[in-house]
Write an enzyme that holds these catalytic residues in place. Structure first.
Site, PDB file in Angstrom:
ATOM      1  N   SER A 153       0.848  -1.197   0.000  1.00 51.41           N
ATOM      2  CA  SER A 153       0.000   0.000   0.000  1.00 51.41           C
ATOM      3  C   SER A 153       0.875   1.235   0.000  1.00 51.41           C
ATOM      4  CB  SER A 153      -0.901   0.016   1.233  1.00 51.41           C
ATOM      5  OG  SER A 153      -1.557   1.271   1.355  1.00 51.41           O
ATOM      6  N   HIS A 154       0.314   2.370  -0.488  1.00 47.05           N
ATOM      7  CA  HIS A 154       1.009   3.650  -0.371  1.00 47.05           C
ATOM      8  C   HIS A 154       1.219   4.040   1.093  1.00 47.05           C
ATOM      9  CE1 HIS A 154      -0.055   3.985  -4.552  1.00 47.05           C
ATOM     10  NE2 HIS A 154       0.566   5.140  -4.656  1.00 47.05           N
ATOM     11  N   SER A 155       0.378   3.500   1.962  1.00 43.30           N
ATOM     12  CA  SER A 155       0.389   3.906   3.362  1.00 43.30           C
ATOM     13  C   SER A 155       0.931   2.786   4.237  1.00 43.30           C
ATOM     14  CB  SER A 155      -1.042   4.249   3.789  1.00 43.30           C
ATOM     15  OG  SER A 155      -1.187   4.091   5.184  1.00 43.30           O
TER      16      SER A 155
ATOM     17  N   GLY B 289       3.896   6.295  -0.395  1.00 42.54           N
ATOM     18  CA  GLY B 289       4.482   5.947  -1.687  1.00 42.54           C
ATOM     19  C   GLY B 289       4.770   4.464  -1.723  1.00 42.54           C
TER      20      GLY B 289
ATOM     21  N   MET C 115      -2.976   0.439  -5.488  1.00 42.19           N
ATOM     22  CA  MET C 115      -3.199   1.055  -6.811  1.00 42.19           C
ATOM     23  C   MET C 115      -1.957   1.799  -7.253  1.00 42.19           C
ATOM     24  SD  MET C 115      -5.649   3.775  -5.056  1.00 42.19           S
ATOM     25  CE  MET C 115      -5.031   4.365  -3.494  1.00 42.19           C
TER      26      MET C 115
END
Lengths: 132, 209
Positions: free
Chosen positions: A9-11, A44, A69
């Protein structure tokens, strides 16, 4: 046989929390590793964090990777290409699946000892699990 | 002039300087339709490219581009990391182990970069991405190379074509990435990826001029 699961995940918090949730529902037999955010803790994606999570999740039966995503997907695809170029690494498959629902589905099935194809397939079938 | 190890290194050095100088503009473009980190991400990625080149001390132009690509993939942090990283690595591999190449080989390498970006991201021309700058640039470069033109002329034409492609992204509606969620509201802005691609190609024109 236990397929490992990696959550990209980005997080960092999202990856970690979904790993915690899926682990709670699947039980202790499945290794689920989060790879969230960049290598310096920002939002990121980091190919190095994903590669480390894949290595940690693999017990020799392969690893199913789920991505949220954008750069999570592109960076995971790049890692697959790198592993194919280098050869000899763990067998890794990307699941085209909804992140949370797919992670839970994959982890639960992996806990029953199914193989990588079955785990990826179950994660991808999570698209069709209607809620209402 | 031929494209050798020194020229390839000079290209990445100039690209890093250009992106750093325009970091705020790239971030501003990205803030309009993206997540506002493109300038910082590109600066960090190209800086990592230079670090990796310094560490690996590549001895062919192909190895320079592969080293740059690996640094970019490792440190950029956004979608531009795997896209530009794969592009440079694929271009470097296309150059093989030649010590020096001419315009046709460099044109083929740029085409390999374009193919890598299309394959990884699944975008095509008209989707309001870096491809809208790179695709016309590759075509312009190869047209001059096919006529026997030198790298300097081909690279200048490529940079001009990229600038035109960048301007042409303004009326487009984004079909990839975060901007695609905005639908028609993505119209009216330059695509930040096309803007950074234009800077990188202008840097190539400058170091080969």
């Amino acid at each position: 046989m236990t397929v490992g699961i990696v959550l990209v995940s980005h997080s960092p918090a999202v990856a970690g929390s979904v790993a915690e949730l899926a682990g709670e529902l699947a039980g202790p037999s499945v290794t689920i590793r989060p790879a969230g955010g960049t290598d310096d803790g920002r939002f990121g994606t980091s190919i190095e964090l994903i590669a480390a999570a894949v290595a940690a999740a693999d017990s020799g039966d392969g690893v199913c990777v789920l991505m949220d995503m954008g750069s999570s997907v592109l960076t995971s695809k790049t890692l697959i290409e790198d592993l194919e170029d280098d050869g000899g690494g763990p067998v890794v498959r990307l699941a085209d699946a909804p992140f949370t629902e797919g992670a839970v589905a994959a982890a639960v099935l992996a806990s029953t000892g199914q193989d990588l194809d079955a785990v990826v397939g179950t994660a991808e079938q999570a698209w069709s699990m209607r809620k209402l | 002039m031929a494209f050798d190890t020194a020229t390839a290194t000079a290209w990445i050095t100039a690209a890093e300087a250009a992106v750093k100088a325009d970091e705020a503009r790239l971030t501003g473009l990205d803030a309009a339709i993206g997540d506002g980190d493109h300038g910082a991400n590109m600066a960090r990625g190209l800086s990592a490219a230079l670090t990796n080149i310094a560490e690996k001390a590549p001895t062919t132009p192909g190895d320079v581009l592969v080293s740059a690509g690996r640094g970019i993939v490792a440190k950029t942090g956004g979608a531009s990391g795997p896209l530009y990283g794969s592009a440079f690595r694929r271009a470097g591999k296309a150059l093989g182990d030649a010590a020096s190449v001419e315009a046709p080989e460099l044109g083929a390498a740029l085409e390999a970069a374009l193919t890598a970006i299309k394959e990884l991201g699944g975008a095509n021309e008209g989707d309001k991405t870096m491809i809208d700058a790179l695709a016309p640039a590759v075509a312009a470069f190869q047209a001059i190379a096919a006529d026997g033109g030198p790298i300097a002329m081909a690279a200048a034409a490529a940079a001009d074509a990229a600038e035109q492609g960048l301007a042409a992204t303004i009326p487009l509606q984004a079909r990839k990435g975060r901007a695609s969620y905005l639908g028609p509201r993505s119209v009216g802005h330059e695509d930040p990826g096309a803007a950074s691609t234009t800077l990188i190609l202008r840097a190539l024109a400058e170091v080969t001029a």
